[in-house]
Write an enzyme that holds these catalytic residues in place. Structure first.
Site: not given
Length: 434
Positions: A56, A59, A136
């Site tokens: 992630h 990403e 996040e």
């Protein structure tokens, strides 16, 4: 190149380039746009302990700049043509995608390919983006619905790659270095693990030429595409399943509950029966759970059941958000409705509604180029071959009462896992629900 007709007359074509890079397209002449995705056959379940959270993290980092473009260049070039661009990471794959006018497909192909093959992943960007990833994680932790699903998954699959969060943890993100992330990037972002998928007003041969040019520096002859996860050749890390209760005590006004168990893998043909059952039990406003918990008693605003599949296992469960004082009543009703379904199955009307809901969801979900692109991209990574939509619909229609009773007895009767997020301190409060 291989080609076969899609169910509505659209054309799906596939080409394997040197190095194992695959290009799949579905041509939809009636639209003026194209959805493009670069699918990477790596998800969070493929991470070692050394790389936890790296999938992630990457990403985010691939949008931070390449040898040819700054982060501003990447976004400005896409904004200049009115395009949309984003990415997502799951436990089993990652996707970078864009949607543009058909005339701007060469630009989108160049930008996404440049990001995937030429990202700098500089130490400065790693340090700057670390805070964004931590934000996040904090945002997810602040959402009790996200937290309870994460808690359920962790309790069900334990301390395994499937049980850990896709985002990583605060500890793993703080600990991971640029070298570890770059090591993961180089190992996983190679042509044999990549699929370029496009759907819309696209010419397959033109896209193949664009991709060949964009990936020219990394297409090494001789390599073959990585086997799909469901081919039986993929060496996944395996899984374990657990039961019991996981309580996350939070000073909030609502109790968030997930009650469920291990489900079915993508390879299991019984997934169609479980899908129909799930739709009838908790998939809509006419479902048993919605009617019993919300409509008749007003005990909860949100209630639904869900089923999800991975390559080798899956999850099935019920989510409810309710007042803390109503949690015991809600769990009692959920348990009772599951027991009724296991012992008595569905009515004729429920069976037909469940089938109709699944059929409609599948067909309506394929009404735009983005969903078509996702279908062929995921299929290329996960399945040995693309299953025609009509075949999927036929499998749903073939589900019988005997199938429903069998899958209910097999899956819904399994020992349960319960996750709770809310203003509770004593786990013994919920022991009766298990």
């Amino acid at each position: 190149m291989s080609a076969f007709p899609a169910d509505d007359g659209a054309s799906v074509q596939r080409t394997v380039l040197p190095g194992g890079l695959r290009v799949v397209t579905e041509t939809l002449p009636a639209v003026r746009s194209v959805a493009l995705g670069i699918w990477v056959g790596v998800g969070s379940r493929d991470e070692t302990a050394r790389h936890e959270g790296a999938t992630h993290y990457l990403e985010h980092l691939l949008f931070k700049g390449t040898k040819r473009r700054t982060a501003l260049d990447i976004s400005a070039e896409m904004d200049a043509v009115g395009g949309e661009m984003n990415a997502f990471t799951t436990k089993e794959y990652t996707c970078y995608y864009a949607r543009v006018l058909d005339a701007d497909l060469p630009l989108a192909t160049d930008i996404l390919s440049d990001m995937v093959t030429g990202s700098l992943i500089s130490p400065q960007d790693v340090d700057a983006e670390r805070n964004v990833v931590l934000e996040e994680i904090a945002m997810n932790d602040d959402d009790p619905t996200d937290t309870v699903h994460e808690a359920f998954t962790a309790q069900l699959f334990g301390d395994t790659p499937l049980g850990r969060p896709v985002l990583g943890t605060v500890e793993s993100i703080n600990a991971i270095s640029r070298d570890q992330i770059f090591e993961h990037y180089r190992a996983r972002y190679s042509p044999e693990h990549l699929v370029i998928a496009a759907a819309g007003n696209v010419d397959h041969d033109d896209l193949v030429n664009q991709v060949t040019e964009a990936f020219a520096g990394v297409l090494v002859p001789g390599a073959k595409p990585a086997p799909p996860r469901l081919s039986g050749e993929y060496a996944g890390p395996g899984h374990v399943t657990g039961t019991g209760l996981r309580l996350v005590s939070r000073g909030i006004e609502q109790a968030n509950l997930v009650l469920g168990c291990e489900g079915l893998a993508r390879t299991d043909d019984r997934r169609y029966a479980l899908g129909v059952l799930n739709a009838a039990l908790g998939g809509g406003m006419s479902s048993r759970l919605f009617q019993e918990i919300r409509e008749k008693r007003g005990l909860a605003y949100s209630v639904y059941s869900f089923a999800s599949q991975n390559a080798d296992t899956g999850m099935w469960g019920i989510y409810v958000g309710c007042l803390p004082s109503k949690a015991d009543d809600v769990l009692s009703i959920c348990t009772s409705e599951v027991e009724k379904l296991v012992s008595g199955g569905l009515t004729d009307a429920e069976l037909e509604r469940g089938k109709g809901q699944m059929r409609g969801s599948i067909v309506l979900g394929l009404e735009d180029p983005s969903s078509r692109m996702s279908r062929i991209g995921k299929s290329e990574l996960v399945y040995p071959q693309l299953e025609p939509v009509e075949e999927t619909l036929a499998r749903i229609e073939a589900v019988s009462h005997d199938d429903i009773r069998a899958i209910a007895s097999e899956v819904l009767a399994r020992p349960k896992t319960l996750a709770v997020v809310g203003p509770f301190d004593d786990a013994d409060t919920f022991s009766a629900a298990l």
